[in-house]
Design an enzyme around this catalytic site. Sequence first.
Site, PDB file in Angstrom:
ATOM      1  N   TYR A  57      -4.501  21.866 -41.724  1.00 41.45           N
ATOM      2  CA  TYR A  57      -3.887  21.093 -42.808  1.00 41.45           C
ATOM      3  C   TYR A  57      -4.865  20.129 -43.484  1.00 41.45           C
ATOM      4  O   TYR A  57      -4.518  19.496 -44.476  1.00 41.45           O
ATOM      5  CB  TYR A  57      -2.698  20.275 -42.276  1.00 41.45           C
ATOM      6  CG  TYR A  57      -1.594  21.112 -41.698  1.00 41.45           C
ATOM      7  CD1 TYR A  57      -0.736  21.837 -42.524  1.00 41.45           C
ATOM      8  CD2 TYR A  57      -1.389  21.181 -40.328  1.00 41.45           C
ATOM      9  CE1 TYR A  57       0.286  22.612 -42.005  1.00 41.45           C
ATOM     10  CE2 TYR A  57      -0.369  21.956 -39.792  1.00 41.45           C
ATOM     11  CZ  TYR A  57       0.462  22.671 -40.627  1.00 41.45           C
ATOM     12  OH  TYR A  57       1.471  23.439 -40.118  1.00 41.45           O
ATOM     13  N   HIS A  74      -1.041  17.615 -49.342  1.00 42.30           N
ATOM     14  CA  HIS A  74      -0.132  16.758 -48.573  1.00 42.30           C
ATOM     15  C   HIS A  74      -0.899  15.802 -47.647  1.00 42.30           C
ATOM     16  O   HIS A  74      -0.329  14.855 -47.129  1.00 42.30           O
ATOM     17  CB  HIS A  74       0.792  17.644 -47.734  1.00 42.30           C
ATOM     18  CG  HIS A  74       2.233  17.242 -47.734  1.00 42.30           C
ATOM     19  ND1 HIS A  74       2.809  16.409 -48.678  1.00 42.30           N
ATOM     20  CD2 HIS A  74       3.247  17.574 -46.881  1.00 42.30           C
ATOM     21  CE1 HIS A  74       4.100  16.261 -48.408  1.00 42.30           C
ATOM     22  NE2 HIS A  74       4.386  16.951 -47.332  1.00 42.30           N
ATOM     23  N   ASN A 119       7.436  15.086 -41.587  1.00 39.47           N
ATOM     24  CA  ASN A 119       8.847  14.703 -41.630  1.00 39.47           C
ATOM     25  C   ASN A 119       9.276  13.831 -40.454  1.00 39.47           C
ATOM     26  O   ASN A 119      10.416  13.382 -40.411  1.00 39.47           O
ATOM     27  CB  ASN A 119       9.745  15.947 -41.739  1.00 39.47           C
ATOM     28  CG  ASN A 119       9.579  16.897 -40.573  1.00 39.47           C
ATOM     29  OD1 ASN A 119       8.596  16.815 -39.840  1.00 39.47           O
ATOM     30  ND2 ASN A 119      10.521  17.793 -40.399  1.00 39.47           N
ATOM     31  N   ASP A 145       0.707  11.617 -51.126  1.00 37.14           N
ATOM     32  CA  ASP A 145       0.642  12.491 -52.297  1.00 37.14           C
ATOM     33  C   ASP A 145       1.929  12.333 -53.103  1.00 37.14           C
ATOM     34  O   ASP A 145       2.987  12.051 -52.546  1.00 37.14           O
ATOM     35  CB  ASP A 145       0.473  13.945 -51.851  1.00 37.14           C
ATOM     36  CG  ASP A 145       1.605  14.425 -50.948  1.00 37.14           C
ATOM     37  OD1 ASP A 145       1.851  13.776 -49.906  1.00 37.14           O
ATOM     38  OD2 ASP A 145       2.265  15.421 -51.285  1.00 37.14           O
ATOM     39  N   ASN A 162       9.198  13.905 -47.642  1.00 38.06           N
ATOM     40  CA  ASN A 162       9.742  13.812 -46.287  1.00 38.06           C
ATOM     41  C   ASN A 162       9.100  12.718 -45.438  1.00 38.06           C
ATOM     42  O   ASN A 162       9.756  12.128 -44.583  1.00 38.06           O
ATOM     43  CB  ASN A 162       9.614  15.161 -45.567  1.00 38.06           C
ATOM     44  CG  ASN A 162      10.542  16.204 -46.146  1.00 38.06           C
ATOM     45  OD1 ASN A 162      11.616  15.886 -46.652  1.00 38.06           O
ATOM     46  ND2 ASN A 162      10.139  17.456 -46.087  1.00 38.06           N
TER      47      ASN A 162
END
Length: 196
Positions: free
Chosen positions: A20, A25, A75, A100, A121
Amino acid sequence: MTDETGPWLVVGLGNPGREYAGNRHNVGFMVVDLLAGRLGGRFGRHKRAVAEVAEGRLGLGGPKVVLAKPLTYMNLSGGPVAGLAQFYKVPAGRVIAVHDELDVGYGQLRAKCGGGEGGHNGLRSMSRSLGTKDYVRVRFGIGRPPGRQDPADYVLSDFSAVERKELDFLVDRAADVVESVVTRGVEPTQNLYHGS
């Protein structure tokens, strides 16, 4: 009223894991990583919260800043943030979420206190766990997805080659915005950075 001498908690929102790291994000992680370098701090696992933290001061004798990267997925970010706020005795008004933002054009930076979560989230989880929306947000614009691309897929994709040309500069500028919020306050920061 906030304690004017207490620390600030600056939370970079993102997802843990190498896969990631370059995602849109994860720009919050990128900003706090840069801030850690500026403060001369090193991230280490916190003993009470599922997060990595780095501590330092802004300038000589400046305000204490705790930088955090929750190690839960986006989240579930709120739990670690609330735990760190409690541990360091940081009121919500001195918590800054760096994240973001789909509703802001790429590279535009916005600082604000409170407001909605805009479907983010990480912010939703923070608001729930902190019991308030009255924390500061530094919003890093990533723009809307092109065509009919699903926003969820878009935020979990890496920045494009064109975007990456400016990314280091923009991350650096976002770190400036965070420092400005800590040293000057939200409104002066808005006056300084929102025009550009």
